[in-house]
Design an enzyme around this catalytic site. Structure first.
Site, PDB file in Angstrom:
ATOM      1  CE  LYS A  13      50.579 -29.454  35.446  1.00  0.00           C
ATOM      2  NZ  LYS A  13      50.516 -28.113  35.900  1.00  0.00           N
ATOM      3  NE  ARG A  88      44.814 -26.586  35.564  1.00  0.00           N
ATOM      4  CZ  ARG A  88      45.797 -26.767  34.689  1.00  0.00           C
ATOM      5  NH1 ARG A  88      45.918 -27.873  34.019  1.00  0.00           N
ATOM      6  NH2 ARG A  88      46.669 -25.806  34.504  1.00  0.00           N
ATOM      7  NE  ARG A 127      55.901 -22.597  30.689  1.00  0.00           N
ATOM      8  CZ  ARG A 127      54.943 -23.300  31.291  1.00  0.00           C
ATOM      9  NH1 ARG A 127      55.163 -24.539  31.690  1.00  0.00           N
ATOM     10  NH2 ARG A 127      53.772 -22.742  31.544  1.00  0.00           N
ATOM     11  NE  ARG A 160      51.629 -22.067  28.651  1.00  0.00           N
ATOM     12  CZ  ARG A 160      51.281 -23.042  29.476  1.00  0.00           C
ATOM     13  NH1 ARG A 160      51.887 -24.223  29.431  1.00  0.00           N
ATOM     14  NH2 ARG A 160      50.336 -22.857  30.368  1.00  0.00           N
ATOM     15  NE  ARG A 171      49.078 -20.593  33.977  1.00  0.00           N
ATOM     16  CZ  ARG A 171      50.325 -20.787  33.518  1.00  0.00           C
ATOM     17  NH1 ARG A 171      51.128 -19.772  33.282  1.00  0.00           N
ATOM     18  NH2 ARG A 171      50.748 -22.004  33.312  1.00  0.00           N
TER      19      ARG A 171
HETATM   20  P1  AMP Z   1      48.556 -26.103  31.535  1.00  0.00           P
HETATM   21  O1  AMP Z   1      49.293 -26.232  30.239  1.00  0.00           O
HETATM   22  O2  AMP Z   1      48.210 -27.422  32.156  1.00  0.00           O
HETATM   23  O3  AMP Z   1      49.211 -25.144  32.492  1.00  0.00           O
HETATM   24  O4  AMP Z   1      47.128 -25.452  31.164  1.00  0.00           O
HETATM   25  C1  AMP Z   1      47.056 -24.166  30.578  1.00  0.00           C
HETATM   26  C2  AMP Z   1      45.650 -23.597  30.715  1.00  0.00           C
HETATM   27  O5  AMP Z   1      44.714 -24.464  30.043  1.00  0.00           O
HETATM   28  C3  AMP Z   1      45.116 -23.478  32.130  1.00  0.00           C
HETATM   29  O6  AMP Z   1      45.540 -22.275  32.770  1.00  0.00           O
HETATM   30  C4  AMP Z   1      43.599 -23.489  31.871  1.00  0.00           C
HETATM   31  O7  AMP Z   1      43.152 -22.245  31.341  1.00  0.00           O
HETATM   32  C5  AMP Z   1      43.481 -24.525  30.764  1.00  0.00           C
HETATM   33  N1  AMP Z   1      43.335 -25.899  31.296  1.00  0.00           N
HETATM   34  C6  AMP Z   1      44.211 -26.946  31.145  1.00  0.00           C
HETATM   35  N2  AMP Z   1      43.753 -28.052  31.758  1.00  0.00           N
HETATM   36  C7  AMP Z   1      42.564 -27.710  32.306  1.00  0.00           C
HETATM   37  C8  AMP Z   1      41.599 -28.398  33.099  1.00  0.00           C
HETATM   38  N3  AMP Z   1      41.785 -29.685  33.454  1.00  0.00           N
HETATM   39  N4  AMP Z   1      40.497 -27.710  33.486  1.00  0.00           N
HETATM   40  C9  AMP Z   1      40.288 -26.433  33.140  1.00  0.00           C
HETATM   41  N5  AMP Z   1      41.156 -25.706  32.422  1.00  0.00           N
HETATM   42  C10 AMP Z   1      42.283 -26.331  32.008  1.00  0.00           C
END
Ligand code: AMP
Length: 215
Positions: A13, A88, A127, A160, A171
């Site tokens: 993404k 989300r 990653r 990460r 996740r």
């Molecule tokens: P990502 O980089 O999009 O995988 O997001 C990493 C983490 O940030 C996720 O596992 C959540 O803990 C938090 N996060 C990111 N976007 C959201 C969202 N729209 N709603 C809730 N938590 C989020």
């Protein structure tokens, strides 16, 4: 153009959102990047979000709602945007509707990238990310020129904290339970475009371009 890009963690993404952003000339709005930056600099938002992010749980909708209203209200988002990782949850779909309604605009497309779970686990395990400029590498498929160092800004690359095996599983479970219903909601509205996320970043972007940029 106003686009939301969704898909399971590790599907690519972030990489595709960055390319789409460049092609469309609009800002890339990644709630994950905004939260990681807030955690790194220990802002009030970062302090509230840290435990959720590092445990692979979703940050409460209320916090995300404030963050997204502020970000989409900035002048650069008037040209359009690519949302990456938001909405989300079904509740966040409502939050986005309200924020866009106040701004007098609407989403043009919602894109969902999909890939088999085995491929996702492989991608996340390898990653490596740059904590400073967010550039993403993979130890096998996109290694940095010099091991452990960001090609773009020279910072030390890191894994990460939420890319460990048990947090990856959490996740993926959260994605299935809370985020797939978001795709269903947008499918009903006729906005959803489904794109296969397997293959090289160029191949995936070719599919995205055909559906979104050149369509
Ligand atoms: P990502 O980089 O999009 O995988 O997001 C990493 C983490 O940030 C996720 O596992 C959540 O803990 C938090 N996060 C990111 N976007 C959201 C969202 N729209 N709603 C809730 N938590 C989020």
């Amino acid at each position: 153009m106003r686009v939301a890009l969704m898909g399971p963690p590790g599907v690519g993404k972030g990489t595709q959102a960055a390319r789409l952003t460049a092609a469309l000339g609009v800002p890339h709005v990644s709630t994950g990047d905004i939260l990681r930056e807030a955690i790194r600099t220990a802002t009030p938002l970062g302090r509230k979000a840290k435990g959720f992010v590092e445990g692979g749980k979703l940050v409460p909708d209320e916090l995300i709602g404030e963050l997204i209203a502020e970000r989409l209200g900035r002048p650069d988002a008037g040209r359009g945007f690519v949302l990456d990782g938001f909405p989300r949850t079904v509740e966040q779909v409502g939050i986005l509707d309200r924020v866009l309604g106040r701004l007098g605009v609407a989403l043009d497309r919602v894109i969902i990238l999909f890939a088999p779970e085995s491929e996702i686990v492989r991608r996340l395990g390898g990653r490596r990310v740059c904590p400073r400029c967010n550039e993403v590498f993979h130890i096998e498929s996109r290694p940095p020129k010099s091991a452990g160092v960001c090609d773009k800004c020279g910072s030390a690359l890191a894994q990460r904290p939420d890319d460990s095996e048990d947090v990856i599983r959490e996740r993926l479970a959260v994605y299935g339970e809370q985020t797939l219903p978001v795709a269903a909601a947008y499918r009903e509205r006729g906005l959803l475009v489904e794109i296969e996320g397997t293959g090289s970043p160029d191949e995936v972007f070719g599919r995205l371009e055909a559906e979104v940029v050149k369509a």
